[in-house]
Design an enzyme around this catalytic site. Structure first.
Site, PDB file in Angstrom:
ATOM      1  N   MET A  26       0.846  -1.196   0.000  1.00 17.47           N
ATOM      2  CA  MET A  26       0.000   0.000   0.000  1.00 17.47           C
ATOM      3  C   MET A  26       0.886   1.252   0.000  1.00 17.47           C
ATOM      4  O   MET A  26       0.434   2.332   0.378  1.00 17.47           O
ATOM      5  CB  MET A  26      -0.931   0.000   1.217  1.00 17.47           C
ATOM      6  CG  MET A  26      -1.929  -1.164   1.172  1.00 17.47           C
ATOM      7  SD  MET A  26      -3.464  -0.859   2.059  1.00 17.47           S
ATOM      8  CE  MET A  26      -2.855  -0.607   3.705  1.00 17.47           C
ATOM      9  N   GLY A  28       4.068   3.823   1.116  1.00 15.53           N
ATOM     10  CA  GLY A  28       4.713   4.199   2.388  1.00 15.53           C
ATOM     11  C   GLY A  28       5.897   3.277   2.630  1.00 15.53           C
ATOM     12  O   GLY A  28       6.105   2.780   3.728  1.00 15.53           O
ATOM     13  N   LEU A  29       6.664   3.057   1.570  1.00 15.88           N
ATOM     14  CA  LEU A  29       7.649   1.964   1.590  1.00 15.88           C
ATOM     15  C   LEU A  29       8.812   2.217   2.549  1.00 15.88           C
ATOM     16  O   LEU A  29       9.235   3.348   2.765  1.00 15.88           O
ATOM     17  CB  LEU A  29       8.202   1.729   0.183  1.00 15.88           C
ATOM     18  CG  LEU A  29       7.171   1.342  -0.883  1.00 15.88           C
ATOM     19  CD1 LEU A  29       7.886   0.933  -2.170  1.00 15.88           C
ATOM     20  CD2 LEU A  29       6.231   0.236  -0.431  1.00 15.88           C
ATOM     21  N   GLU A  31      12.359  -0.235   4.594  1.00 14.71           N
ATOM     22  CA  GLU A  31      13.289  -1.358   4.405  1.00 14.71           C
ATOM     23  C   GLU A  31      12.593  -2.720   4.402  1.00 14.71           C
ATOM     24  O   GLU A  31      13.049  -3.663   3.770  1.00 14.71           O
ATOM     25  CB  GLU A  31      14.361  -1.350   5.505  1.00 14.71           C
ATOM     26  CG  GLU A  31      15.457  -0.342   5.291  1.00 14.71           C
ATOM     27  CD  GLU A  31      16.227  -0.573   3.992  1.00 14.71           C
ATOM     28  OE1 GLU A  31      16.489  -1.736   3.630  1.00 14.71           O
ATOM     29  OE2 GLU A  31      16.543   0.430   3.331  1.00 14.71           O
ATOM     30  N   HIS A  33       9.632  -3.482   3.168  1.00  9.80           N
ATOM     31  CA  HIS A  33       9.139  -3.750   1.811  1.00  9.80           C
ATOM     32  C   HIS A  33      10.306  -4.102   0.882  1.00  9.80           C
ATOM     33  O   HIS A  33      10.198  -4.977   0.032  1.00  9.80           O
ATOM     34  CB  HIS A  33       8.427  -2.519   1.242  1.00  9.80           C
ATOM     35  CG  HIS A  33       7.162  -2.151   1.965  1.00  9.80           C
ATOM     36  ND1 HIS A  33       7.065  -1.048   2.768  1.00  9.80           N
ATOM     37  CD2 HIS A  33       5.949  -2.745   1.993  1.00  9.80           C
ATOM     38  CE1 HIS A  33       5.848  -0.966   3.257  1.00  9.80           C
ATOM     39  NE2 HIS A  33       5.143  -1.981   2.806  1.00  9.80           N
ATOM     40  N   LYS A 144       5.940 -11.676   7.279  1.00 17.09           N
ATOM     41  CA  LYS A 144       5.379 -12.398   8.431  1.00 17.09           C
ATOM     42  C   LYS A 144       4.882 -11.471   9.534  1.00 17.09           C
ATOM     43  O   LYS A 144       4.271 -11.929  10.479  1.00 17.09           O
ATOM     44  CB  LYS A 144       6.437 -13.336   9.025  1.00 17.09           C
ATOM     45  CG  LYS A 144       6.714 -14.566   8.187  1.00 17.09           C
ATOM     46  CD  LYS A 144       7.587 -15.522   8.972  1.00 17.09           C
ATOM     47  CE  LYS A 144       8.031 -16.683   8.112  1.00 17.09           C
ATOM     48  NZ  LYS A 144       8.943 -17.583   8.834  1.00 17.09           N
ATOM     49  N   ASP A 146       2.556  -9.337   9.297  1.00 13.54           N
ATOM     50  CA  ASP A 146       1.103  -9.493   9.147  1.00 13.54           C
ATOM     51  C   ASP A 146       0.810 -10.989   8.995  1.00 13.54           C
ATOM     52  O   ASP A 146       0.427 -11.462   7.914  1.00 13.54           O
ATOM     53  CB  ASP A 146       0.628  -8.705   7.928  1.00 13.54           C
ATOM     54  CG  ASP A 146       0.977  -7.224   8.062  1.00 13.54           C
ATOM     55  OD1 ASP A 146       0.527  -6.599   9.019  1.00 13.54           O
ATOM     56  OD2 ASP A 146       1.747  -6.718   7.218  1.00 13.54           O
ATOM     57  N   LEU A 180       9.341  -2.902  11.376  1.00  9.30           N
ATOM     58  CA  LEU A 180       9.115  -1.758  10.489  1.00  9.30           C
ATOM     59  C   LEU A 180       7.684  -1.812   9.959  1.00  9.30           C
ATOM     60  O   LEU A 180       7.163  -2.874   9.634  1.00  9.30           O
ATOM     61  CB  LEU A 180      10.119  -1.774   9.335  1.00  9.30           C
ATOM     62  CG  LEU A 180      11.593  -1.652   9.723  1.00  9.30           C
ATOM     63  CD1 LEU A 180      12.438  -1.368   8.485  1.00  9.30           C
ATOM     64  CD2 LEU A 180      11.830  -0.575  10.781  1.00  9.30           C
ATOM     65  N   ARG A 183       3.012   2.557   9.385  1.00 11.86           N
ATOM     66  CA  ARG A 183       2.318   3.330  10.419  1.00 11.86           C
ATOM     67  C   ARG A 183       3.262   3.836  11.518  1.00 11.86           C
ATOM     68  O   ARG A 183       2.854   4.659  12.331  1.00 11.86           O
ATOM     69  CB  ARG A 183       1.191   2.505  11.035  1.00 11.86           C
ATOM     70  CG  ARG A 183       0.014   2.304  10.073  1.00 11.86           C
ATOM     71  CD  ARG A 183      -1.190   1.682  10.756  1.00 11.86           C
ATOM     72  NE  ARG A 183      -2.382   1.763   9.930  1.00 11.86           N
ATOM     73  CZ  ARG A 183      -2.873   0.756   9.207  1.00 11.86           C
ATOM     74  NH1 ARG A 183      -2.277  -0.413   9.203  1.00 11.86           N
ATOM     75  NH2 ARG A 183      -3.957   0.916   8.484  1.00 11.86           N
TER      76      ARG A 183
HETATM   77  O1  PAF Z   1      -0.138  -5.767   3.681  1.00  6.73           O
HETATM   78  C1  PAF Z   1      -0.539  -4.848   2.933  1.00  6.73           C
HETATM   79  O2  PAF Z   1       0.159  -3.856   2.665  1.00  6.73           O
HETATM   80  C2  PAF Z   1      -1.944  -4.919   2.362  1.00  6.73           C
HETATM   81  O3  PAF Z   1      -2.829  -5.532   3.253  1.00  6.73           O
HETATM   82  C3  PAF Z   1      -1.987  -5.591   0.975  1.00  6.73           C
HETATM   83  C4  PAF Z   1      -1.566  -7.043   1.042  1.00  6.73           C
HETATM   84  C5  PAF Z   1      -1.085  -4.846   0.002  1.00  6.73           C
HETATM   85  C6  PAF Z   1      -3.413  -5.551   0.417  1.00  6.73           C
HETATM   86  O4  PAF Z   1      -3.892  -4.245   0.309  1.00  6.73           O
END
Ligand code: PAF
Length: 278
Positions: A26, A28-29, A31, A33, A144, A146, A180, A183
């Site tokens: 989504m 807001g990248l 490290e 990501h 992991k 999430d 990280l 948010r």
């Molecule tokens: O983990 C996230 O950033 C989001 O839940 C995802 C998987 C990109 C879906 O919007």
């Protein structure tokens, strides 16, 4: 690196690729990501990163409008990393008509995050299903941190016979242990220091459980009390079986601690795998 906002153009661009690794984000990248991108690069020459703030997974009371939107910075980071294609659609590209055809996740989506964020996983699974159809990757990479999301995506791929492999990556942490997250930028400087306590209490549970303590509920209760003492509002801290996310029982070997708690206005989640020996 190409930045594509249109589904048909993306499909046309990807037609020449025989193997695609996909990292949905989504934006807001950070490290974390980028470590998913690195993992994806080991899987395929063509790495596609999507950047789409999915309103379907936000409740009306949540931070959809404030969620960090940093497309230019994100693209600069991804370009430096050698990503092939960024897919950055707008809302009407993904939802040209009201999305009333939804992916209904199984019941374990109603626990943990799902209990505190009703409808969240329906929104996540629906957009992930759509993104998989649009990008048609052979591999997709999830973090992991999430954990419940990652397990639900696995289950969706399995039950819906989606032709791709899901790879789960370790959580990237700051030197003080804080996972990280996009948010984290909502935290004040004092909160940022305090935020590392979440990882410390989870690490404490991990080490005593791995040393043979089976008082799971007691340990989690104590962790909740510690956080509450330091002004956190805890949604949950629990030990779970890794694959089903059912509450852990003594004798289970592959466990995961899952936690979510609010510090000021910022809700943080974290997870830590625990391996119990025979
Ligand atoms: O983990 C996230 O950033 C989001 O839940 C995802 C998987 C990109 C879906 O919007």
């Amino acid at each position: 690196m190409e930045i594509i906002t249109d589904t048909l153009k993306l499909r046309a661009r990807l037609q020449r690729e025989s193997r695609i690794a996909f990292v949905p984000t989504m934006g807001g990248l950070h490290e974390g990501h980028l470590s998913l991108v690195e993992r994806a690069q080991k899987e395929a020459d063509c790495v596609v990163v999507s950047i789409f703030v999915n309103r379907l997974q936000f409740a009306p009371t949540e931070d959809f409008s404030q969620y960090p939107r940093t497309l230019e910075d994100d693209c600069n980071l991804l370009k430096k990393k050698g990503v092939s294609v960024v897919f950055a659609p707008d809302d009407t590209e993904i939802y040209p008509v009201p999305q009333d055809f939804l992916i209904e996740p199984p019941s374990f989506a109603n626990t943990l995050e799902g209990e505190f964020r009703p409808g969240f996983f329906r929104g996540v699974m629906t957009v992930v299903f759509k993104l998989f159809n649009i990008v048609q990757p052979q591999v997709a990479v999830f973090g992991k941190k999430d954990y419940q999301q990652m397990q639900l995506v696995h289950e969706m791929v399995r039950q819906m016979n989606l032709p791709l492999k899901i790879i789960a990556c370790e959580t990237t942490r700051a030197p003080d242990g804080l996972a990280l997250s996009s948010r984290n930028r909502y935290l004040s400087s004092e909160e940022r220091v305090e935020a590392a306590r979440l990882y410390r209490v989870l690490s404490e549970i991990k080490s005593v459980v791995e040393a043979g303590n089976g008082e799971f509920q007691q340990l989690c209760k104590k962790a909740c009390e510690t956080l509450t003492y330091y002004q956190w509002e805890v949604d949950y801290i629990g030990l779970h079986q890794r694959d089903t996310l059912a509450p852990a029982e003594v004798g289970d070997l592959d466990l995961v601690i899952l936690a979510a708690a609010r510090l000021g206005v910022t809700r943080l989640i974290d997870s830590l795998e625990v391996s119990v020996k025979h």
